[in-house]
Design an enzyme around this catalytic site. Sequence first.
Site, short mmCIF file in Angstrom:
data_model
loop_
_atom_site.label_atom_id
_atom_site.label_comp_id
_atom_site.label_asym_id
_atom_site.label_seq_id
_atom_site.Cartn_x
_atom_site.Cartn_y
_atom_site.Cartn_z
N GLY A 110 16.29 85.86 35.87
CA GLY A 110 16.88 84.87 34.99
C GLY A 110 17.03 83.52 35.66
O GLY A 110 16.10 83.00 36.25
N GLY A 111 18.22 82.94 35.54
CA GLY A 111 18.46 81.59 36.04
C GLY A 111 18.38 80.58 34.91
O GLY A 111 17.89 80.86 33.81
N ASN A 113 16.58 77.89 34.43
CA ASN A 113 15.26 77.47 33.94
C ASN A 113 14.63 78.51 33.01
O ASN A 113 13.78 78.16 32.19
CB ASN A 113 14.32 77.21 35.12
CG ASN A 113 14.71 75.97 35.90
OD1 ASN A 113 15.36 75.08 35.37
ND2 ASN A 113 14.32 75.91 37.16
N GLU A 153 21.39 83.24 31.42
CA GLU A 153 22.19 82.04 31.26
C GLU A 153 21.93 81.38 29.91
O GLU A 153 21.00 80.59 29.79
CB GLU A 153 21.91 81.06 32.39
CG GLU A 153 22.28 81.61 33.77
CD GLU A 153 22.21 80.57 34.88
OE1 GLU A 153 22.27 79.34 34.60
OE2 GLU A 153 22.07 80.96 36.03
N TYR A 218 31.62 77.32 39.87
CA TYR A 218 31.37 76.00 40.45
C TYR A 218 30.73 75.12 39.38
O TYR A 218 30.51 75.58 38.25
CB TYR A 218 30.48 76.09 41.69
CG TYR A 218 29.39 77.12 41.64
CD1 TYR A 218 28.21 76.89 40.94
CD2 TYR A 218 29.52 78.35 42.28
CE1 TYR A 218 27.20 77.83 40.88
CE2 TYR A 218 28.52 79.30 42.23
CZ TYR A 218 27.36 79.04 41.53
OH TYR A 218 26.36 79.98 41.47
#
Length: 385
Positions: A110-111, A113, A153, A218
Amino acid sequence: MASICSFSLICFIAIFSTSFQGSEAASDKSVFCYFGSWATYRWGIALFEVSNIDTTLCTHMVYMYTGLKNGEIASLDEYNDYEENFGKGNIKKFVTLAKNGGVKALVGIGGWNEGSVKYSLMAASAAGRETFADSAVAFIQKFGFDGLELDWEYPASNGGGASDKANYVLLLQTLSEKFAENNLILSVAVSASAEVAEAAYEFVDVAKFADHIILFSYDYHSFYDGVTAVSSPLTGDDKLNVNYSVHQWLDAGVPSNKIVIGVPLYGRTYHLADPSKHGLGAAVTGPGTAGQFTQEAGLLTYLEYCTSATWTVVQSDDPLYTYAYHDSEWISYDDPQTIEGKAQYVISNELGGMMVFSLESDDFGGNCGPAYPLLNAVNTGLGRL
């Protein structure tokens, strides 16, 4: 109370060597070390190979990232990941290093992008969930990983739909059942945004099926706010802080030992509107200058930060934060002091541990002092050193 010093080797060593007091050893805490495989394409002091990972400072290592292709897990960079066709073979190197070091190796999928749309479509049907889960087990077993880090995400946002919230749980249930049969670990990375999390997750049900819940705690603030701010504050009077994110899950009834808080090994940077006004809440005109190696405006890795200039550092114990400024450049980041404070928070709240994002962003080569200052601070604070 805040204190100010010029960033130098002497100041750095003084900060780094400040011992963490008042907590009992907590060597059972997990340390998840994210590895950005793209860093093997960097140059000079920023070039980061699998061999640069110090396995003694991690309990779990996460290989970032694979992606979703035709509903199945797949490499996003076959030359970097695999040995075939004279590739780098970094997956094999990564798993071998982890096993030799007695560390659990997870493959991340995932991530940001990758987005949400493909995952939303995959999770929308029982057949899609089964196909993906079977491919994940096969991929993990083929390369010798110990489990999966699912970094979608995010459900119900970034192109996803409202039905993602329920389908995400069904996906985790399918994965959990198949992983249990094969003694595999299922870890999930989740948004720390209160609004995103509320729309995306059935908190208790996620905890029922996931072994670890990694909070991306964060990037609460950036130059988009128009003023300087702490990017990863531990506490605060609003929803934009680590404590609020953690308690969103705890208050829903999630076991504390499943929650792992994320620590950035990079800072968010700003361009001051007036260099003489450099405190919190100072006006900014945009992102700080891009780093030499990451080339992304508004961000500096700790390695880029500590080797780039003579910064004036401002630290506070209550509330806990660190920032620095140089001419019109301003950066909010976690240093050894703030990281050890977050480790105290993990211990006090009986959380599962800490995650660092990501290894290649630390001063892993010891260019500004001892190697891996931030990752060492995590381990020191958690009582692992």
